[in-house]
Design a protein around this motif. Sequence first.
Motif, PDB file in Angstrom:
ATOM      1  N   ASP A 214       6.114  -5.158  -1.838  1.00 40.88           N
ATOM      2  CA  ASP A 214       5.321  -3.955  -1.635  1.00 40.88           C
ATOM      3  C   ASP A 214       4.708  -3.985  -0.234  1.00 40.88           C
TER       4      ASP A 214
ATOM      5  N   ARG B 113       2.287  -2.521   0.966  1.00 37.51           N
ATOM      6  CA  ARG B 113       0.825  -2.496   0.939  1.00 37.51           C
ATOM      7  C   ARG B 113       0.240  -3.886   0.750  1.00 37.51           C
ATOM      8  N   SER B 114       1.023  -4.813   0.220  1.00 39.47           N
ATOM      9  CA  SER B 114       0.553  -6.178  -0.018  1.00 39.47           C
ATOM     10  C   SER B 114       1.179  -7.196   0.919  1.00 39.47           C
TER      11      SER B 114
ATOM     12  N   LYS C 101       3.158  -7.478   4.755  1.00 39.30           N
ATOM     13  CA  LYS C 101       3.580  -6.800   5.984  1.00 39.30           C
ATOM     14  C   LYS C 101       5.063  -6.987   6.269  1.00 39.30           C
TER      15      LYS C 101
END
Length: 625
Positions: free
Chosen positions: A228, A230-231, A233
């Motif tokens: 993900d 968002r979790s 990079k």
Amino acid sequence: MAGQQFQYDDSGNTFFYFLTSFVGLIVIPATYYLWPRDQNAEQLRLKSLRRVHGRCLWYRLRLMKSQQSIVPTLKKAALLFGWAVFLLLAYKVSKLDREYQEYNPYEVLNLDPGASLSEIKKQYRVLSLKFHPDKAYAALTNEQSRQNWEMYGNPDGPGATSLAIASFLFLLSCVFLPQGTWWYRSIRYSGDQILINTTQLFMHFMYKTPNMNMKRLAMVLTAAFEFDPRSNKEATIRPTDNIEVPQLIRELGNINVKKKEPPFCYPYSLKARVLVLAHLARMDVSEELEEDQRFVVRKSPALLQEMINVGCQLTMMANSRGGFHAPRLVTIENCMKLTQMIVQGLQESKSPLLQLPHFEEEHLRYCISKKYKVRSLQDLVSLKDSDRRSMLRFLGEEKYDEVMAVLGSFPHITMDTKLQVAVATSSTAVKEEEDEASDKGSDSDEGEANKDSPSERDEDSDKQSDTEVDEMGGDDEEEWEALQQSIQRRERALLETKSKVTHPVYSLYFPEEKQEWWWLYIADRRDQTLVSMPYHVCTLKDTEEVELKFPAPSKTGNYQYSVILRSDSYMGLDQIKPLKLEVHEAKAMLDNHPQWDIPDTEEEDEEQEDSDGIEESEDDDEDND
């Protein structure tokens, strides 16, 4: 604090001290960790692996990176530039005048110590037209400051402290900020560098679905937060995914796209699942997706190992507490099988022969014919050379030699098992069917007590006790010796740090160099349960001895277990050996053992001796008085 004053570093000299320290703290450790190692050694290693691993994806990527990369040169240039800046700053600092130590107001005003106040004012007016020595004038015209200077060498007195703001900035940038970054990372990741949120996700779904098939397992794996953006990079979502991912879905077929259960329906999870399934099907993808696919595939083995760890934790919780069902054995074994499949880029239903180079689906018909019946790597190895060459006639001489070299690099494991009763209990005894090892806990203790007892025995009791000691003495020594060896092995294992570099895995489609590792565990395949937790063997280079502990069954009877050695890199090389146990009732404790039969006359004699001793002691006390 009282009596303490602070002043700014007007000259800016402290800043150079800070800057020199800051650059040094960066350059020195960076040189140790980032200075390029000997590239010739890596080139020689890759050259030695070319004959076997030359077609592997990880080998080609590593070779391309080492040949085309200018990173080592850039690293050297950056580090040398850093050292040049550091040495320049150190030279400048060595030439700085530390004003707060060398400052002398008499010298500033060109006066002799002890000058009168009128001389000081006169000299100040003369020099103020040129230099404006306000600080020196203020220090000498103030009576208290002047006395402080003459007594303590400082106009502010003995408790004065000069602190520069640069010192605080130094501590902030070099100590507190790195500590804060480390703390923030440590609370997000487990000890195996897996996001804690991912571990919690795995635990939720393994608890919810104890019996997890391969399709469901792939969905849980690719729902990891590592994929993900968002979790993590490293994960990416591209605008072209809206076109390319649906196209791959159509080519793959049924992959539960319409499932609305979160997080399986999230775009990052769906993309990761599609890329994993395309990897297992050995499908071609675009260059953009290929980079993302390598990232997902490279992360998957560590995530599957975390799923195995979670399954073991849930199993131990179920065994100790009860109240819920532990993950089934098939769930944990599917995690292991999926690791093999991802490393080899091969679906579970496919032949393990496709792990070899130059083998395609159409070639398998030569192997599974009635004449040869070769379905596994072991079957291929056991063929006669002439039959093998005849069967692989679709290969030219060069390709055939390459196949044989690769086949020779595959691991050949010999596994020997030995059952040993480590701790005997009073309720059950475990014995191996062949060795007939029994529980001797209470009897051996009795034998030792008989041997050490000073009491008198009659002739029959002596014969009986001696017989027991003779029968059990040899077994006791063997058990003691085995126990000592086990303790020594554990001590050596604790002190010895072994490298996890074993042997490079031959993998045509895995993007990173992988080492041969194994899982070893004991299972009850009939009840689909783990008997011992899987031990991840990461140091098997030549030989390795592993100790698996498990509790004996609580009920008497015969038990059929399996000792399983499973590869985390190759398909079709797993080994299973039977382990038969027979549990008996423990021997009852003897209530009338001869060593406890003390004659009445002996008891009377001992009481008499005790009373005599007391009387003698009292007489001695009277004499002393």
